[in-house]
Motif scaffolding. Sequence first.
Motif, PDB file in Angstrom:
ATOM      1  N   GLY A 136      -1.082   4.750  -0.513  1.00 26.98           N
ATOM      2  CA  GLY A 136      -0.182   4.948  -1.430  1.00 26.98           C
ATOM      3  C   GLY A 136      -0.716   5.541  -2.814  1.00 26.98           C
ATOM      4  N   PHE A 137       0.068   6.199  -3.600  1.00 32.70           N
ATOM      5  CA  PHE A 137      -0.675   6.874  -4.758  1.00 32.70           C
ATOM      6  C   PHE A 137       0.034   6.860  -5.911  1.00 32.70           C
ATOM      7  N   GLU A 329       0.848  -4.483  -4.420  1.00 32.46           N
ATOM      8  CA  GLU A 329       2.079  -5.419  -4.156  1.00 32.46           C
ATOM      9  C   GLU A 329       2.803  -4.597  -3.079  1.00 32.46           C
ATOM     10  N   ARG A 330       3.286  -3.484  -3.269  1.00 33.82           N
ATOM     11  CA  ARG A 330       4.112  -2.942  -2.427  1.00 33.82           C
ATOM     12  C   ARG A 330       3.646  -2.779  -0.799  1.00 33.82           C
ATOM     13  N   ARG A 335       5.860  -7.310  -2.746  1.00 37.20           N
ATOM     14  CA  ARG A 335       7.340  -6.879  -3.629  1.00 37.20           C
ATOM     15  C   ARG A 335       7.908  -5.749  -2.808  1.00 37.20           C
ATOM     16  N   THR A 336       9.172  -5.977  -2.587  1.00 35.44           N
ATOM     17  CA  THR A 336       9.813  -4.730  -2.081  1.00 35.44           C
ATOM     18  C   THR A 336      11.246  -4.631  -2.740  1.00 35.44           C
TER      19      THR A 336
ATOM     20  N   MET B   1      12.105   0.540  -1.678  1.00 35.51           N
ATOM     21  CA  MET B   1      12.288   1.081  -0.509  1.00 35.51           C
ATOM     22  C   MET B   1      11.154   1.048   0.168  1.00 35.51           C
ATOM     23  N   SER B   2      10.840   2.551   0.498  1.00 40.85           N
ATOM     24  CA  SER B   2       9.601   3.016   0.819  1.00 40.85           C
ATOM     25  C   SER B   2       9.213   2.414   2.254  1.00 40.85           C
ATOM     26  N   ALA B   3      10.357   1.791   3.225  1.00 39.46           N
ATOM     27  CA  ALA B   3      10.302   1.563   4.370  1.00 39.46           C
ATOM     28  C   ALA B   3      11.516   1.780   5.172  1.00 39.46           C
ATOM     29  N   SER B   4      11.699   2.683   5.806  1.00 44.98           N
ATOM     30  CA  SER B   4      12.870   2.610   6.628  1.00 44.98           C
ATOM     31  C   SER B   4      12.432   3.224   8.126  1.00 44.98           C
TER      32      SER B   4
END
Lengths: 367, 367
Positions: A136-137, A329-330, A335-336, B1-4
């Motif tokens: 991630g960035f 967290e992501r 956290r989502t 999101m960042s997850a599909s």
Amino acid sequence: MSASGSAPTVYDVAERSGVSIATVSRVYRNPESVRPETRERVLSVARDLGYVPSGNARGLASRSTGVLGLCFPDYSDPDAEAAEDMDDDAAMLYSDQIIRGMERAARRHGYALLIAASLKGGPESLVAKVAGRVDGFAVLARTVPTAELDVISRRQPVVMLAGPRENPDTADHLDHIEVANFDGQRELTRHLIEDHGVRRPAYIGSAEESPDVEARFRGFLAACRDAGVRAGGEPVLRVAMMTQAQGARAAEELCARAGERPDAFVFANDQMAVGALHALERRGVKVPGDVVVTGFDGIPLSRLVRPSLTTVRQPMLRMGEAAVELLVERLSGTRTGEPVSMMLPVTVVRRASCGCGEAEAARAAAR
Amino acid sequence: MSASGSAPTVYDVAERSGVSIATVSRVYRNPESVRPETRERVLSVARDLGYVPSGNARGLASRSTGVLGLCFPDYSDPDAEAAEDMDDDAAMLYSDQIIRGMERAARRHGYALLIAASLKGGPESLVAKVAGRVDGFAVLARTVPTAELDVISRRQPVVMLAGPRENPDTADHLDHIEVANFDGQRELTRHLIEDHGVRRPAYIGSAEESPDVEARFRGFLAACRDAGVRAGGEPVLRVAMMTQAQGARAAEELCARAGERPDAFVFANDQMAVGALHALERRGVKVPGDVVVTGFDGIPLSRLVRPSLTTVRQPMLRMGEAAVELLVERLSGTRTGEPVSMMLPVTVVRRASCGCGEAEAARAAAR
DNA sequence: GCGCTGTCTGTAAGCGCATACATCACTCTG
DNA sequence: CAGAGTGATGTATGCGCTTACAGACAGCGC
């Protein structure tokens, strides 16, 4: 030498120590699960061979890199060589602090940090290079086309630093961290007006588009309006780059202009304000006696110049840290869903250049 | 999101655009070799899908990462939280400058930079983590056990920064960059003696082992001997950490000691010297009138304090750049074989705190 | 018409590791 | 003493990409 055949792999280690590659792998990933004698044997062979696990292979197999990234604009001077020992050094400001903050926080969470500044016209876009190598960035605002970010952020956590969301409807996947530019500048300006009797403040902004600078200017305007102080809808002056040199030039110009000189130079950042301080000293204009000067950012330099600079301190270190927290967290699934937008508070630092600060100065000296 | 689902791969892109994965790969690696229409089709699909090539897979397949690394010690304050807005900020010195230098140079050569500070007691040693992910890396002296480095440097380019080779016979594979600590301190000291009539200089070093600091001290001694000035075989004082606070304390102590006060405080770095400047001002001791003060490093701060600090400027940015150059040479095969040992020159910067520098000060102000 | 050359694309074999699953040697339990 | 349980290790597959090599097809000279 650094070249005797190619680097040893799990296979080499496994063979030499009479175990399978799975066991070698386990020695590194999960030492407890291997019998101590076996473990030692493997480790010793590894040492002999100079074995270092390939991060690439690991990443590929485990689908994660243990690395966070940061993309930032290239702040370096065009004529970098010449500027080597000029105020280039003082430019140690924004990105450096964020780097440091991120590095620290990343380390706490077991991540390393990959940094890359944008290079104009690279064939492979900067982001792609970074994005492909990290979990991630973070991106400093205006480093990368939003569209590109938008695509990438669908696939991995991205947080945008500083500068409001550029386009509310497209950049939907990004977490976001900004600082209270508006509030900070407003409070500072109100202080100048109410506590120092400023009546003709001049705001010096930048020509380039910058949401931060605009927000600051709006804060400035708000304070003026609230106090019934006149102020145009535009900054008095916009400089090309927010550097010391430009700040000095701005001060010169403002002094030379016909009509009444403003009683306060409110700069959009510290760099310019410091430059102005030098220029004013040269001209024999007293600060804060003849004119009040303020900056924005709270860079280290601001405390050290004479007179010390009244400014608004941005928590840049914390910004870096916050970015990492959001990413982690992501990544950890804590956290989502909805992207968050975080606003970090700033603090007005009253020092000598606005007329405050004898006490402050004494305290500073007492350190 | 960042997850599909998970991120799209070459396969997805290939399928959707009706080509083979090889072609997709070529579109990125070698666009010319693909017919324009095909290329466009692939790129467009890639955009739609949000495809970003996996750095890991690339690295694995191509045996190179396009990333250089830097390991440095954790300079952060023990009580970092408290120090947040104290002189922690001014500590922006060594590693930050090197980071910046390396980042710039790396970028020029098409590399990104991976940075990691040592974390005490991490399970996976710092180096291993970094080493596994980069094509080559630099290490700040005393960050990492030499033995470990030695092993790794058999397999990939490593350059050691600052601090002489620790163990000539083991660290045989490392390239090496140091600065002329000895020469710089000797020249500075000679200047104090010859041009300012210093006769009782006191050197303030550090308790911790540091080859740099030792080299500086030896330079100091050499100058004293050459001039027939008395100087013990040991620094007058060794402080625990080379911080501003410690420098201030050192100044206090030196002033409080019985007997004649030294006529020069020669500090092993700028940080301490700046601290001393503050302490002396508080005590009403004039610098350079009553006592001369000097530092070492040439950090930005040194130019900004009053009186401005006479010091020895280390080319830290250049050090980072040089490190990258060395690494790139190794990686490109331009240079093989014997490790090199590079010594970067330093420059004595004469400013107000030694009694020079009216002219200097004027020039500085003129900027 | 033939083979030849050159351009573009597909096929397939890894790159070095993690890990689910299988295996094996034991120890326990009843 | 059988069978279940446990811990240590091996087997096999796949992660997503690069790249030699091979194939297809068009244009060329003879």
